[in-house]
Design a protein around this motif. Structure first.
Motif, PDB file in Angstrom:
ATOM      1  N   LEU A  23       0.796  -1.129   0.063  1.00  0.00           N
ATOM      2  CA  LEU A  23      -0.320   0.218  -0.073  1.00  0.00           C
ATOM      3  C   LEU A  23       0.684   0.869  -0.019  1.00  0.00           C
ATOM      4  O   LEU A  23       0.816   2.373  -0.703  1.00  0.00           O
ATOM      5  CB  LEU A  23      -0.850  -0.414   1.477  1.00  0.00           C
ATOM      6  N   GLU A  24       2.097   1.189   1.030  1.00  0.00           N
ATOM      7  CA  GLU A  24       2.760   2.748   0.357  1.00  0.00           C
ATOM      8  C   GLU A  24       3.939   2.970  -0.413  1.00  0.00           C
ATOM      9  O   GLU A  24       3.778   3.989  -0.995  1.00  0.00           O
ATOM     10  CB  GLU A  24       4.302   2.549   1.895  1.00  0.00           C
ATOM     11  N   ASP A  32       6.732   5.751   7.785  1.00  0.00           N
ATOM     12  CA  ASP A  32       6.296   6.238   9.630  1.00  0.00           C
ATOM     13  C   ASP A  32       4.280   6.624   9.459  1.00  0.00           C
ATOM     14  O   ASP A  32       4.398   6.573  10.759  1.00  0.00           O
ATOM     15  CB  ASP A  32       7.347   7.207   9.354  1.00  0.00           C
ATOM     16  N   LYS A  33       3.883   6.542   8.203  1.00  0.00           N
ATOM     17  CA  LYS A  33       2.676   7.035   9.105  1.00  0.00           C
ATOM     18  C   LYS A  33       1.843   5.554   8.645  1.00  0.00           C
ATOM     19  O   LYS A  33       1.202   4.965   7.771  1.00  0.00           O
ATOM     20  CB  LYS A  33       1.893   8.063   8.065  1.00  0.00           C
ATOM     21  N   PRO A  34       1.247   5.216   9.849  1.00  0.00           N
ATOM     22  CA  PRO A  34       0.761   4.244   9.857  1.00  0.00           C
ATOM     23  C   PRO A  34      -0.477   3.629   9.361  1.00  0.00           C
ATOM     24  O   PRO A  34      -1.156   4.918   9.180  1.00  0.00           O
ATOM     25  CB  PRO A  34       0.776   4.191  11.027  1.00  0.00           C
ATOM     26  N   PHE A  67     -11.431   5.565  14.761  1.00  0.00           N
ATOM     27  CA  PHE A  67     -11.151   5.898  16.329  1.00  0.00           C
ATOM     28  C   PHE A  67      -9.384   5.974  16.280  1.00  0.00           C
ATOM     29  O   PHE A  67      -9.141   5.376  15.515  1.00  0.00           O
ATOM     30  CB  PHE A  67     -12.055   5.053  17.039  1.00  0.00           C
ATOM     31  N   VAL A  68      -8.819   6.522  17.639  1.00  0.00           N
ATOM     32  CA  VAL A  68      -7.179   6.389  17.474  1.00  0.00           C
ATOM     33  C   VAL A  68      -6.853   5.887  18.549  1.00  0.00           C
ATOM     34  O   VAL A  68      -7.516   6.956  20.015  1.00  0.00           O
ATOM     35  CB  VAL A  68      -6.734   7.746  16.985  1.00  0.00           C
ATOM     36  N   TRP A  91      -9.276  -8.422   9.446  1.00  0.00           N
ATOM     37  CA  TRP A  91      -8.756  -7.333   9.309  1.00  0.00           C
ATOM     38  C   TRP A  91      -8.520  -6.663   7.677  1.00  0.00           C
ATOM     39  O   TRP A  91      -7.919  -8.081   7.038  1.00  0.00           O
ATOM     40  CB  TRP A  91      -8.166  -6.908  10.951  1.00  0.00           C
ATOM     41  N   LEU A  92      -8.491  -5.651   7.627  1.00  0.00           N
ATOM     42  CA  LEU A  92      -7.955  -5.373   6.512  1.00  0.00           C
ATOM     43  C   LEU A  92      -7.474  -3.935   6.564  1.00  0.00           C
ATOM     44  O   LEU A  92      -8.065  -3.383   7.980  1.00  0.00           O
ATOM     45  CB  LEU A  92      -8.812  -4.794   5.014  1.00  0.00           C
ATOM     46  N   TYR A  93      -6.342  -3.522   6.101  1.00  0.00           N
ATOM     47  CA  TYR A  93      -5.438  -1.617   6.578  1.00  0.00           C
ATOM     48  C   TYR A  93      -5.466  -1.277   5.399  1.00  0.00           C
ATOM     49  O   TYR A  93      -7.154  -1.930   3.946  1.00  0.00           O
ATOM     50  CB  TYR A  93      -3.897  -2.256   5.552  1.00  0.00           C
ATOM     51  N   SER A  94      -7.072   0.292   5.951  1.00  0.00           N
ATOM     52  CA  SER A  94      -7.411   0.896   4.511  1.00  0.00           C
ATOM     53  C   SER A  94      -6.792   2.005   4.724  1.00  0.00           C
ATOM     54  O   SER A  94      -6.109   2.438   5.038  1.00  0.00           O
ATOM     55  CB  SER A  94      -8.910   0.837   4.946  1.00  0.00           C
ATOM     56  N   THR A  95      -7.234   2.360   3.183  1.00  0.00           N
ATOM     57  CA  THR A  95      -7.226   3.888   2.820  1.00  0.00           C
ATOM     58  C   THR A  95      -7.190   4.230   1.240  1.00  0.00           C
ATOM     59  O   THR A  95      -7.714   3.472   0.987  1.00  0.00           O
ATOM     60  CB  THR A  95      -4.794   4.382   2.443  1.00  0.00           C
TER      61      THR A  95
END
Length: 143
Positions: A23-24, A32-34, A67-68, A91-95
């Protein structure tokens, strides 16, 4: 899951994967940005993140809200279409589906995605989610 999915999320069109490195690369974004994690079941969310008791009801009933907690961003999705996509993976990373700092370009998104999922909603850029930081005693809106 190393594949990159392109799909309409509960908020806007997005890339989904369990591979943060890929994804990056696609978004040309620094490491460095999750990325935020999306969950379709509360039991999976509670295994990974401890939600302060004061905010459990808020998270459970949230809609289009990120939420963080302790620098881990997450979203619990309850919309049936998006939840059905996430459940098999836990779960999945999402952007958002765009290059970092740029707007949605459907041609670019289709070219870099391994799997494209379109349902009756199609693929459209919409408003982003609200973001709140949760602490044991406070709630702070970030966006």
């Amino acid at each position: 899951m190393n594949k990159i999915l392109l799909a309409q999320t509960d908020t806007t069109v997005g890339f989904l994967s369990q591979n943060a490195k890929r994804l990056e690369e696609i978004k040309m974004r620094s490491g460095d940005k999750p990325f935020l994690k999306v969950y379709a079941e509360l039991k999976n969310l509670s295994r990974d993140i401890r939600i302060p008791p004061l905010h459990k009801h808020r998270v459970r009933h949230s809609k289009k809200t990120t939420f963080v907690v302790k620098n881990q961003a997450f979203r619990y999705v309850s919309t049936p279409e998006h939840a059905a996509l996430i459940k098999p993976y836990r779960w999945l990373y999402s952007t958002s589906a765009n290059e970092s700092g740029k707007s949605f370009d459907e041609t670019f998104c289709r070219a870099v995605s391994d799997i494209i999922i379109e349902d009756h909603r199609g693929l459209s850029e919409q408003s982003a989610s609200k973001i709140f930081r949760l602490t044991p005693s406070h709630l702070k809106q970030l966006r």
